[in-house]
Design a protein around this motif. Structure first.
Motif, PDB file in Angstrom:
ATOM      1  N   PRO A   1       0.823  -1.224   0.000  1.00 53.42           N
ATOM      2  CA  PRO A   1       0.000   0.000   0.000  1.00 53.42           C
ATOM      3  C   PRO A   1       0.855   1.272   0.000  1.00 53.42           C
ATOM      4  CG  PRO A   1      -0.796  -1.562   1.631  1.00 53.42           C
ATOM      5  CD  PRO A   1       0.504  -2.100   1.137  1.00 53.42           C
ATOM      6  N   CYS A   2       1.939   1.233   0.759  1.00 52.84           N
ATOM      7  CA  CYS A   2       2.835   2.399   0.836  1.00 52.84           C
ATOM      8  C   CYS A   2       3.515   2.640  -0.508  1.00 52.84           C
ATOM      9  CB  CYS A   2       3.845   2.141   1.943  1.00 52.84           C
ATOM     10  SG  CYS A   2       5.402   2.941   1.770  1.00 52.84           S
TER      11      CYS A   2
ATOM     12  N   GLU B   1       2.527   1.684  -3.463  1.00 55.82           N
ATOM     13  CA  GLU B   1       1.565   2.088  -4.503  1.00 55.82           C
ATOM     14  C   GLU B   1       1.129   3.534  -4.312  1.00 55.82           C
ATOM     15  OE1 GLU B   1      -1.423  -0.942  -4.442  1.00 55.82           O
ATOM     16  OE2 GLU B   1      -0.278  -2.230  -5.813  1.00 55.82           O
ATOM     17  N   GLU B   2       0.930   3.938  -3.081  1.00 63.43           N
ATOM     18  CA  GLU B   2       0.544   5.333  -2.840  1.00 63.43           C
ATOM     19  C   GLU B   2       1.660   6.285  -3.275  1.00 63.43           C
ATOM     20  OE1 GLU B   2      -0.553   6.335   1.185  1.00 63.43           O
ATOM     21  OE2 GLU B   2      -0.616   8.471   0.687  1.00 63.43           O
TER      22      GLU B   2
ATOM     23  N   SER C   1       3.936   5.710  -5.522  1.00 68.25           N
ATOM     24  CA  SER C   1       4.003   5.693  -6.982  1.00 68.25           C
ATOM     25  C   SER C   1       2.921   6.595  -7.596  1.00 68.25           C
ATOM     26  CB  SER C   1       3.849   4.255  -7.474  1.00 68.25           C
ATOM     27  OG  SER C   1       3.933   4.208  -8.862  1.00 68.25           O
ATOM     28  N   GLN C   2       1.706   6.523  -7.036  1.00 76.10           N
ATOM     29  CA  GLN C   2       0.611   7.350  -7.575  1.00 76.10           C
ATOM     30  C   GLN C   2       0.864   8.834  -7.339  1.00 76.10           C
ATOM     31  OE1 GLN C   2      -2.733   5.626  -5.569  1.00 76.10           O
ATOM     32  NE2 GLN C   2      -2.744   3.809  -6.878  1.00 76.10           N
ATOM     33  N   ARG C   3       1.348   9.156  -6.138  1.00 75.50           N
ATOM     34  CA  ARG C   3       1.623  10.571  -5.850  1.00 75.50           C
ATOM     35  C   ARG C   3       2.730  11.103  -6.753  1.00 75.50           C
ATOM     36  NH1 ARG C   3      -0.358  13.004  -1.152  1.00 75.50           N
ATOM     37  NH2 ARG C   3      -1.689  11.630   0.078  1.00 75.50           N
TER      38      ARG C   3
ATOM     39  N   GLU D   1       1.039  17.580   1.646  1.00 74.16           N
ATOM     40  CA  GLU D   1       1.447  16.700   0.536  1.00 74.16           C
ATOM     41  C   GLU D   1       2.933  16.388   0.630  1.00 74.16           C
ATOM     42  OE1 GLU D   1      -1.531  17.842  -3.167  1.00 74.16           O
ATOM     43  OE2 GLU D   1       0.174  19.123  -2.710  1.00 74.16           O
TER      44      GLU D   1
ATOM     45  N   ARG E   1       3.653  14.015   3.406  1.00 72.04           N
ATOM     46  CA  ARG E   1       3.191  12.658   3.101  1.00 72.04           C
ATOM     47  C   ARG E   1       4.151  11.973   2.112  1.00 72.04           C
ATOM     48  NH1 ARG E   1       0.861   8.433   5.304  1.00 72.04           N
ATOM     49  NH2 ARG E   1      -0.017   7.052   3.737  1.00 72.04           N
TER      50      ARG E   1
ATOM     51  N   LEU F   1       6.382   8.665   2.835  1.00 65.05           N
ATOM     52  CA  LEU F   1       6.331   7.466   1.984  1.00 65.05           C
ATOM     53  C   LEU F   1       7.700   7.157   1.396  1.00 65.05           C
ATOM     54  CD1 LEU F   1       2.953   8.239   0.186  1.00 65.05           C
ATOM     55  CD2 LEU F   1       3.347   6.423   1.857  1.00 65.05           C
TER      56      LEU F   1
END
Lengths: 338, 262
Positions: free
Chosen positions: A14-15, A17-18, A20-22, A38, A41, A45
């Protein structure tokens, strides 16, 4: 060697993927500014990903996973680790009137060396022509300069040589002069020697032309022809030489214990500033050369052309000497190389 | 002489090192050729468009044509690399990208400088100086890259490996032999284990013939390290055998080791 890889991946996915998306969102809009939340965060990550990479980097078995994590950490590292990012927007006028002359002054010694090399070339060019008239064909690469200066002056003053393609001529001059300038800068990569050779060669051509016209008694025509555009064109080439010498100096690294990469990194913005500034000067020079220099007496009196050239030269000197001085400060960034 | 590397290692502030794979000479050459084609096409297009101005003034048309060619040929690479995060059309096609040599964000000044200094790299023709520099440089940098502090790396799309589905399952009959499985964990060399894991993870990208050969090699080797009872491996394909072994090596589960009672 043994690690619970599936469990490790499941815990961290989850970490990853988050993050990567950000990162993808940041990459798609690179000029967008982070909010504090932001940034925090993404940084959190990123630290999680770095920590995970640290855990598995000692395990050669997990190559696929490690490569994935390395790529992810590399992307985040780029976005997070850049203290050099511009904090104020680029303002072209302020840059040209302030940053450019300040940068020029900061490296004045390199400019003076470039000027000296060109003068030496000019002296050599004049001397070569004085002892061997046949050297003209070798020294001067432009066909319109190979003839007798007196004949050219006569033809110019009688209006025989006027053409109507001023725009095309200006474009040609701009691209030719900018190419010469870029080469003069770029050849500084050969420890500065390339720039010196080109500066000297340009000096030889200039010296030979001047000597040829002075010997023919056409000094007034020469001044009226060269001064209006030469007042900005020649300093532009010298500034390119200045940049090339700075580059060579940074490569050699005399009396500078800093690593080569750091020296070059520190110098890069100054080189770009000098090149940008000289490109603007060359646009002006090309316009003047095409629309003014090619007109001679009686259409344009030589006194007017010479006065224009002198005023232009004094203006350029004043600009480079005083431009942006109000913002001058000893704490300005940039390394003194020459 | 420099020691040549095939990847750029960057250490984070936390002391963790990550690597970016460097682009090879041939890939960069092909990307450059592709960009050359794009520049020629753009130039031809712009020439056609600006000739409209020639209807107003021949001088203006010719002037714009000349400027257009100059601007495209000198500005194309910089503009693309600036707007496309270190890539041109050619670089994107061949999967390479310009990045900062320290793994930081690229600055505009770096891109301008590396493109200005092409004039030296192109000497005497066809990027000969740049090519030699690229071959001699430890980070495969042409002179412009060296001065601007940039490198060209391969862009490889990485996906999080789906380990759960490939590391064997509850039907891993090899894991029932606790002693043998424990010996397997002890005896298998790390590089062999890594290779077997990579083979399992990438098996779908192999063609059928190579897939059989690769897993046969691994299975033969692993069987020579630890001998499992024939009835356990009977009818088990080489691929399934390797997958089960990888499951034993990389899954942290308790092995069924019989306890000797006295």
């Amino acid at each position: 060697m043994i690690v619970d890889l599936p469990g490790f991946v499941a815990r961290h996915t989850p970490c990853f993927e988050e993050l990567s998306q950000r990162l993808q969102r940041i990459e798609q809009a690179p000029d967008k500014t982070f909010t504090i939340e932001e940034a925090e965060r993404v940084h959190y990550l990123y630290q999680r990903a770095v920590s995970a990479l640290g855990q598995i980097s000692s395990l050669p078995e997990s190559n696929e996973l490690r490569r994935y994590l390395e790529a992810l950490v590399a992307r985040a590292h780029v976005e997070l680790h850049d203290s050099r990012r511009r904090t104020t927007p680029f303002r072209p006028i302020r840059w040209f009137t302030g940053v450019f002359p300040r940068t020029f002054r900061r490296h004045l010694r390199a400019f003076l060396i470039a000027t000296l090399v060109t003068i030496l070339g000019a002296v050599f060019g004049g001397f070569a022509l004085s002892v061997d008239d046949a050297a003209k064909e070798t020294l001067l690469p432009f066909s319109h300069l190979l003839g007798d200066p007196r004949e050219r002056v006569e033809a110019e003053e009688s209006g025989e040589m006027k053409g109507g393609s001023h725009g095309t001529f200006a474009s040609y001059l701009f691209q030719n002069n900018l190419s010469v300038s870029i080469r003069t800068l770029a050849f500084g990569l050969f420890w500065g020697i390339g720039s010196i050779v080109l500066l000297f060669y340009n000096g030889v051509i200039l010296g030979a032309v001047c000597f040829d016209y002075l010997r023919a008694g056409e000094s007034l025509f020469l001044a009226g022809w060269l001064l209006p555009h030469g007042a900005t064109e020649i300093p532009s080439i010298l500034i390119a030489g200045q940049a090339g010498l700075l580059l060579g100096r940074a490569l050699i690294g005399w009396s500078d214990a800093t690593a080569l990469e750091d020296r070059l990194r520190a110098l890069a913005p100054d080189l770009v500033t000098l090149t940008g500034g000289l490109a603007i000067l060359l646009v002006f020079a090309a316009i003047v050369e095409s629309f003014l220099s090619q007109y001679h007496a009686p259409v344009l009196p030589y006194s007017l052309k010479i006065a224009f050239g002198v005023v232009e030269l004094l203006g350029l000197i004043a600009f480079l000497t005083f431009g942006g001085r109000a913002a001058d400060s000893p704490a300005l960034p940039g390394r003194q190389y020459v | 002489m420099f020691e040549r590397v095939d990847s750029l290692a960057i250490e984070t502030g936390d002391g963790v090192v990550f690597a970016l794979p460097l682009a090879g000479v041939m890939t960069r050459f092909l990307a450059w050729l592709m960009d050359l084609v794009v520049v020629l096409a753009l130039t031809a297009l712009v020439s056609k468009v600006v000739m409209i101005f020639a209807l107003v003034s021949a001088d203006m048309g010719q002037s714009l044509q000349m400027l257009g060619f100059f601007v495209i040929s000198t500005g194309y690479t910089f503009t693309c690399e600036w707007r496309m995060r270190g890539q041109t059309v050619g670089k994107r096609l061949f999967g390479i990208r310009v990045v900062d040599a320290e793994g930081m964000r690229l600055r505009v000044s770096q891109l301008i400088l590396r493109n200005l200094l092409r004039a030296a790299d192109m000497l005497p023709l066809a990027y000969a100086v740049g090519g030699v520099s690229l071959l001699l440089s430890s980070k495969a940098q042409r002179l412009g890259d060296l001065a601007a502090g940039t490198v060209v790396v391969r862009v490889v799309k990485r996906e999080l490996p789906a380990l759960a589905g490939v590391l064997g399952d509850e039907f891993n009959t090899l894991a029932e032999h606790g002693v043998l499985a424990a010996r397997l964990r002890r005896e298998v060399e790390p590089r062999v284990a890594e290779g077997a894991l990579a083979a399992v993870l990438r098996r779908n990208s192999l063609d059928a013939e190579h897939r059989v050969l690769v897993f046969k090699d691994f299975a033969d080797h692993l069987k020579s390290v630890v001998h499992f009872p024939e009835q356990t491996t009977l009818g088990m394909s080489d691929e399934r055998f390797v997958q089960n072994v990888v499951g034993i090596l990389f899954k942290k589960e308790r092995l069924k080791v019989p306890v000797r009672r006295t």
